[in-house]
Design a protein around this motif. Structure first.
Motif, short mmCIF file in Angstrom:
data_model
loop_
_atom_site.label_atom_id
_atom_site.label_comp_id
_atom_site.label_asym_id
_atom_site.label_seq_id
_atom_site.Cartn_x
_atom_site.Cartn_y
_atom_site.Cartn_z
N PHE A 125 69.33 -72.19 109.80
CA PHE A 125 69.22 -70.84 110.34
C PHE A 125 70.61 -70.24 110.27
N LYS A 127 72.74 -68.05 111.16
CA LYS A 127 72.87 -67.01 112.19
C LYS A 127 73.95 -65.99 111.86
N LEU A 133 66.44 -67.80 107.67
CA LEU A 133 66.11 -69.21 107.58
C LEU A 133 66.01 -69.56 106.10
N THR A 146 62.28 -66.93 106.42
CA THR A 146 62.47 -66.20 107.67
C THR A 146 61.16 -65.58 108.18
N PHE A 155 61.13 -72.39 117.52
CA PHE A 155 62.46 -73.00 117.46
C PHE A 155 62.57 -74.06 118.54
N GLU A 160 72.17 -75.05 114.11
CA GLU A 160 72.00 -74.25 112.91
C GLU A 160 71.18 -74.99 111.84
#
Ligand SMILES: [Zn+2]
Length: 619
Positions: A125, A127, A133, A146, A155, A160
């Motif tokens: 992920f 971020k 994703l 994603t 989740f 990560e």
């Protein structure tokens, strides 16, 4: 298009320069750069100076890079994990860590994190960079998934890096009945599908598809460097058995982030991380029932009957489930579904219960003698010493350890039923065997097999191990007997004497003293039974010809195999060394010895003699 070189970029028109930068940029974002970064930067800087407001220059937030397959780039490479299969490989990895941290494997306190190795699809992920994703893919480019978040991807944790994986309970109860074969393939399908299937959409909506972060998975455990090897099997079995997801091994890594980073990485994996995978492909099969078997010490252990299933080339229909505590904890019984592994010739092992039984039944009495069973830790025990099941197991174990062939489980059961125990078997007559149900020919074969083993030399540690004291297998027996000869052990040894030896902890010592006491009659019988028992402890007289000498043998020996000659020398008082060093007294050379060996020995002042000289020396 002809590519402009940096030194000629100043001669290009604006339009040519724009076309160049746009073209090179497109190819670069597709993952197939045509020029080096420095080359591109030179053209880009030229354009930036001439047309600072051009859209190519002003694009501050670039789209994620894409390769030719439409996969998008990771903001930094996502490495994979180095794989291993054997404990020895784990050990050598731990040794590297110990070297790095300046510790030893025996005393290291660096924490090692052990996590289940999920059998799904690894991803990140991202971020900070793109909030996307992305699957690991090849580490540089992965598939964007994603969109699964909007459909209900759950989740689990905040890290990560993690794994997209399907809840095993959901897979067993909902997906498998609809024909889905493997949870990993199901998840891979969700990620790569252009259009999600109704089953996939429903699984997402039901909250059964998770992105599980590795770092804060609640199943992770940490142990010190020095404890890893001792705990490896137990931790591996428990992580796999208790994980709510399909797992195909464990991942070990240095827990401390600083050490993890400073150990660095290669092109594919981090040096501070290692996967230990299960060798072979785990197989699912339904359990149809449990057979309870009585072991030699009275432990009643579960043997699972499973629907006959192909496992690495053999059809398997039963499998051990370790102990009664396991049956209780995991809900094993008819109707349960288990995951098994059979590597090589090893008996299949139950890795985990994928779906518990609706009806787990634990026996209350011994299946052989109907005595009431008693819980001892995780085990159910039959405490009746005269139990036929126990005696059959003792017979089976004794004959196997001593190397007496022809007594399998069936024969052992027959003998136990006829009231024959271990002492009884070794002194049995033909009449008694026939009375127990063996044919005359069979009886004769068994008698001659017993006689063969009786009259051949046998090592004392095999004799000791054959009585089946749990803490005294062949290796522990050998260690013990190297210090205390069999007769000394029979006349009594204390716990203090045992704990003084290396490798024997307090709890072990208590069990050994206990076990020796309980099996005294059988051991005394065995000590008299064999014609020649080879002792592990060498008794060397003070006037032995090689006493106090460090000896090295080299070359091809004619008076026996290297092992025989060395063992003989030990009995004559020598200490055998594997190579010449400053402490060596004598180098004995057989045939075909290189000059380098003898000259090294001579330089160290070692006496170099031939095998013939040696034979003269020992008389
Ligand atoms: Zn019993």
């Amino acid at each position: 298009m002809q590519i402009l070189t940096p030194e000629f970029s100043c001669f290009a028109t604006d339009a040519e320069l724009i076309a160049q930068v746009a073209h090179l940029n497109t190819e670069y974002r597709k993952g197939s750069p045509l020029v080096t970064d420095a080359h591109f930067d030179a053209l880009f800087t030229e354009l930036e100076q001439r047309q600072p407001d051009h859209e190519l220059v002003k694009k501050v937030q670039p789209e994620p890079l894409q390769d030719s397959k439409g996969r998008i780039a990771h903001s930094r490479p996502m490495l994979s994990t180095e794989k291993s299969y054997e404990p020895a490989e784990v050990k050598s990895w731990l040794e590297k860590i110990a070297t790095f941290t300046g510790e030893t494997l025996a005393n290291g306190t660096t924490l090692i994190r052990i996590s289940p190795k999920f059998d799904g699809c690894a991803g990140r992920f991202d971020k900070d960079a793109s909030a996307k994703l992305i699957t690991r893919g090849d580490g540089n480019f992965g598939n964007d998934f994603t969109h699964l978040i909007a459909h209900g991807l759950v989740f689990k944790g905040y890290g990560e890096i993690g794994e997209v994986i399907c809840d095993e309970g959901y897979f067993q109860s909902v997906l498998k009945p609809q024909g889905v074969v493997h949870p990993r393939n199901f998840v891979a399908g969700l990620i790569s599908a252009d259009t999600l299937s109704p089953i996939g959409l429903k699984a997402l909506k039901d909250g059964a598809v998770h992105f599980v972060s590795y770092d804060d998975h609640p199943g992770n455990v940490t142990v010190t460097l020095s404890a890893v090897m001792d705990l490896l099997d137990t931790v591996e079995a428990s992580l796999i058995a208790n994980c709510p997801y399909r797992t195909d091994g464990i991942i070990l890594q240095v827990h401390d982030e600083q050490i993890f980073k400073s150990m660095g990485h290669g092109s594919r994996s981090h040096h501070a991380q290692l996967a230990k995978k299960i060798a072979g492909e785990p197989v699912e099969a339904e359990i149809t029932g449990i057979n309870w078997q009585v072991g030699r010490s009275g432990r009643v252990t579960p043997v699972l009957n499973i629907v006959p299933t192909e496992m690495s080339g053999a059809t398997v229909s039963n499998c051990t489930a370790h102990h009664a505590g396991n049956v209780k904890a995991q809900g094993i019984g008819a109707g349960a579904v288990g995951l098994y592994i059979r590597a090589g010739e090893v008996i299949p092992k139950l890795l985990k219960v994928l779906k518990p039984s609706p009806n787990t039944v634990l026996p209350e009495e011994c299946p052989c003698c109907q005595s009431e069973l008693v819980w001892q830790g995780d085990f159910l025990n039959c405490n009746n010493d005269a139990c036929e099941g126990r005696i059959a197991s003792q017979l089976e174990f004794l004959t196997k350890t001593l190397g007496i062939d022809l007594i399998g489980r069936k024969a052992a059961e027959k003998l136990a039923k006829a009231g024959v125990d271990c002492v009884g078997l070794l002194s049995i007559t033909s009449e008694k065997l026939i009375g127990a149900g063996f044919g005359a020919g069979q009886a004769a074969n068994i008698l001659s097999e017993i006689d063969r083993v009786k009259t051949n030399p046998i090592e004392d540690f095999k004799v000791m191990a054959s009585v089946g004291i749990h803490t005294l297998g062949k290796r522990a027996s050998k260690n013990l007997l190297s210090e205390y000869p069999l007769n000394a052990l029979l006349s009594g040894i204390t716990e203090t004497q045992i704990t003084a030896l290396s490798g024997f902890a307090d709890t072990k010592a208590t069990a050994i003293v206990d076990g020796l006491e309980k099996n005294k009659a059988l051991l005394s019988f065995l000590a008299q039974f064999f014609v020649q028992i080879t002792p592990s402890k060498l008794v060397i007289s003070n006037d032995a010809p090689l006493i106090g000498l460090n000896v090295v043998f080299t070359g091809t020996l004619s008076s026996g195999s290297r092992n025989e000659v060395e063992r003989n020398a030990e009995m004559l008082g020598a200490k055998i060394q594997s190579s010449v060093n400053g402490k060596t007294n004598v180098l004995v050379c057989g045939a075909n010895v290189g000059v380098s060996k003898t000259s090294k020995a001579a330089a160290l002042g070692v006496k170099v003699i031939t095998e013939a000289d040696y034979l003269m020396m020992i008389g």
